[in-house]
Design an enzyme around this catalytic site. Structure first.
Site, PDB file in Angstrom:
ATOM      1  N   ASN A   9       0.868  -1.177   0.000  1.00 52.36           N
ATOM      2  CA  ASN A   9       0.000   0.000   0.000  1.00 52.36           C
ATOM      3  C   ASN A   9       0.909   1.232   0.000  1.00 52.36           C
ATOM      4  O   ASN A   9       1.536   1.535   1.006  1.00 52.36           O
ATOM      5  CB  ASN A   9      -0.884  -0.033   1.258  1.00 52.36           C
ATOM      6  CG  ASN A   9      -1.708   1.231   1.423  1.00 52.36           C
ATOM      7  OD1 ASN A   9      -1.763   2.079   0.533  1.00 52.36           O
ATOM      8  ND2 ASN A   9      -2.359   1.357   2.573  1.00 52.36           N
ATOM      9  N   LYS A  11       0.035   4.220  -0.180  1.00 53.26           N
ATOM     10  CA  LYS A  11      -0.615   5.390   0.446  1.00 53.26           C
ATOM     11  C   LYS A  11      -0.411   6.614  -0.459  1.00 53.26           C
ATOM     12  O   LYS A  11      -0.399   6.460  -1.666  1.00 53.26           O
ATOM     13  CB  LYS A  11      -0.092   5.589   1.877  1.00 53.26           C
ATOM     14  CG  LYS A  11      -0.170   4.282   2.690  1.00 53.26           C
ATOM     15  CD  LYS A  11       0.046   4.453   4.149  1.00 53.26           C
ATOM     16  CE  LYS A  11      -0.096   3.091   4.834  1.00 53.26           C
ATOM     17  NZ  LYS A  11      -0.001   3.164   6.279  1.00 53.26           N
ATOM     18  N   HIS A  92      -9.442   1.141   5.086  1.00 50.22           N
ATOM     19  CA  HIS A  92      -8.164   1.308   5.790  1.00 50.22           C
ATOM     20  C   HIS A  92      -8.380   2.254   6.973  1.00 50.22           C
ATOM     21  O   HIS A  92      -9.167   3.197   6.880  1.00 50.22           O
ATOM     22  CB  HIS A  92      -7.113   1.862   4.826  1.00 50.22           C
ATOM     23  CG  HIS A  92      -5.733   1.808   5.391  1.00 50.22           C
ATOM     24  ND1 HIS A  92      -5.283   2.707   6.336  1.00 50.22           N
ATOM     25  CD2 HIS A  92      -4.706   0.940   5.179  1.00 50.22           C
ATOM     26  CE1 HIS A  92      -4.038   2.398   6.666  1.00 50.22           C
ATOM     27  NE2 HIS A  92      -3.665   1.328   5.989  1.00 50.22           N
ATOM     28  N   GLU A  94      -6.709   4.608   8.025  1.00 50.43           N
ATOM     29  CA  GLU A  94      -6.456   6.027   7.723  1.00 50.43           C
ATOM     30  C   GLU A  94      -7.674   6.664   7.064  1.00 50.43           C
ATOM     31  O   GLU A  94      -7.963   7.837   7.273  1.00 50.43           O
ATOM     32  CB  GLU A  94      -5.188   6.150   6.861  1.00 50.43           C
ATOM     33  CG  GLU A  94      -3.942   5.893   7.706  1.00 50.43           C
ATOM     34  CD  GLU A  94      -2.763   5.310   6.958  1.00 50.43           C
ATOM     35  OE1 GLU A  94      -2.736   5.335   5.714  1.00 50.43           O
ATOM     36  OE2 GLU A  94      -1.841   4.802   7.647  1.00 50.43           O
ATOM     37  N   GLU A 162      -5.066  -4.863  10.641  1.00 50.32           N
ATOM     38  CA  GLU A 162      -4.023  -3.852  10.818  1.00 50.32           C
ATOM     39  C   GLU A 162      -4.260  -3.092  12.128  1.00 50.32           C
ATOM     40  O   GLU A 162      -5.071  -2.153  12.165  1.00 50.32           O
ATOM     41  CB  GLU A 162      -4.041  -2.860   9.659  1.00 50.32           C
ATOM     42  CG  GLU A 162      -3.781  -3.488   8.311  1.00 50.32           C
ATOM     43  CD  GLU A 162      -3.227  -2.481   7.322  1.00 50.32           C
ATOM     44  OE1 GLU A 162      -2.250  -2.819   6.650  1.00 50.32           O
ATOM     45  OE2 GLU A 162      -3.762  -1.361   7.234  1.00 50.32           O
ATOM     46  N   GLY A 168       3.046   2.143  10.754  1.00 52.19           N
ATOM     47  CA  GLY A 168       4.055   3.189  10.604  1.00 52.19           C
ATOM     48  C   GLY A 168       4.828   3.502  11.872  1.00 52.19           C
ATOM     49  O   GLY A 168       5.539   4.505  11.946  1.00 52.19           O
ATOM     50  N   SER A 208       3.709  -2.298  10.263  1.00 47.57           N
ATOM     51  CA  SER A 208       5.163  -2.418  10.465  1.00 47.57           C
ATOM     52  C   SER A 208       5.725  -3.778  10.047  1.00 47.57           C
ATOM     53  O   SER A 208       6.640  -4.302  10.698  1.00 47.57           O
ATOM     54  CB  SER A 208       5.539  -2.085  11.916  1.00 47.57           C
ATOM     55  OG  SER A 208       5.235  -0.724  12.197  1.00 47.57           O
TER      56      SER A 208
HETATM   57  P1  13P Z   1       3.256   0.238   7.598  1.00 42.18           P
HETATM   58  O1  13P Z   1       3.730  -1.033   6.954  1.00 42.18           O
HETATM   59  O2  13P Z   1       3.994   1.448   7.097  1.00 42.18           O
HETATM   60  O3  13P Z   1       3.202   0.124   9.075  1.00 42.18           O
HETATM   61  O4  13P Z   1       1.731   0.472   7.091  1.00 42.18           O
HETATM   62  C1  13P Z   1       0.837  -0.579   7.202  1.00 42.18           C
HETATM   63  C2  13P Z   1      -0.383  -0.208   6.457  1.00 42.18           C
HETATM   64  O5  13P Z   1      -1.117   0.677   6.843  1.00 42.18           O
HETATM   65  C3  13P Z   1      -0.665  -0.927   5.202  1.00 42.18           C
HETATM   66  O6  13P Z   1      -1.944  -0.674   4.743  1.00 42.18           O
END
Ligand code: 13P
Length: 246
Positions: A9, A11, A92, A94, A162, A168, A208
């Site tokens: 992803n 983002k 997601h 976010e 997640e 992150g 992560s």
């Molecule tokens: P990270 O791998 O940067 O922690 O992000 C995970 C994520 O949100 C994937 O959709």
């Protein structure tokens, strides 16, 4: 036997020059796993072209539930499909946090994805406070129930767990904690969709995932691969994660 999945992803990262990153991934040609890359919508079409016949599936990161209409700034599932996408990330954390997306909306978006022939990657996950309060399973169970429509199959749906606090941050749950959640999600899928479908649907862990921890996480029971953010942006890192899924 469920095929493992390595899903990236990107983002809100990536200009055209970033497409060069996928050259290294094309060379891997994973026969025993699915590789899905979800760039920003602006790059979907160009990434499909760059991926060629490598087998890499290109996905979107969100879609509207309507096919067309007065929804400035939104992208429909049909538009992603038209651009060559084969999948889309939905719900997601976010998007749930930044755009107030509800389970009901994610459910409608998932139906839209299926309508357009896209595989949906439906995300669930608890916040740190919810985990500290012992609510993890209740929260993700509710999100799963609300976000996945009737008619989910192993072909049209992948579920990604997640934990919000692991995204992150470089922090991950212990392998036992990952296993507890994935076993719980598996049980819920079987109870709702039946033994066959419930056992065939893939369950990804995200938060992560790095080259250093991918293999041990993917070896946990009911973990069928990963949804990777930061480490999917660099081909060398994502390539090791794809190998861990092979
Ligand atoms: P990270 O791998 O940067 O922690 O992000 C995970 C994520 O949100 C994937 O959709």
């Amino acid at each position: 036997m469920r095929r493992k999945v390595a899903a990236g992803n990107w983002k809100m990262n990536g200009l055209k020059e970033a497409l060069a990153e996928i050259e290294a991934l094309k060379a891997i040609n994973c026969k025993s796993c699915d590789v899905i890359l979800c760039p920003p919508a602006t790059l979907v079409s160009a990434m499909v072209t760059a991926a060629g016949d490598s087998g890499i599936i290109v996905g979107g990161q969100d879609c509207h539930w309507n096919e067309t209409g007065a929804h400035t700034g939104d992208v429909s599932a049909e538009m992603l499909s038209d651009a060559g996408a084969g999948a889309v990330i939905l719900g997601h954390s976010e998007r749930r946090a930044d755009h107030g997306e509800t389970d009901a909306e994610v459910n409608s978006k998932t139906q839209a994805a299926w309508r357009a022939g896209l595989q949906s990657i439906v995300c669930v996950g608890e916040t740190e406070m919810q985990r500290d309060d012992g609510e993890t399973l209740v929260i993700i169970g509710g999100q799963l129930d609300g976000s996945t429509p009737e008619g989910a199959t192993a072909e049209n749906t992948i579920v990604a767990y997640e934990p919000v606090w692991a995204i992150g941050t470089g922090r991950t749950p212990t392998l036992d904690e990952v296993g507890e959640v994935h076993d719980y999600l598996r049980g819920k899928l079987v109870a709702r969709f039946g033994e066959e479908i419930g056992n065939e649907m893939r369950l990804l862990y995200g938060g992560s995932v790095k080259p250093e921890n991918a293999a041990e996480i993917f070896a946990v029971s009911n973990v069928d691969g990963g949804l990777v953010g930061g480490a999917s942006l660099k081909a060398v890192d994502f390539a090791s994660i794809v190998k861990a899924a092979s």
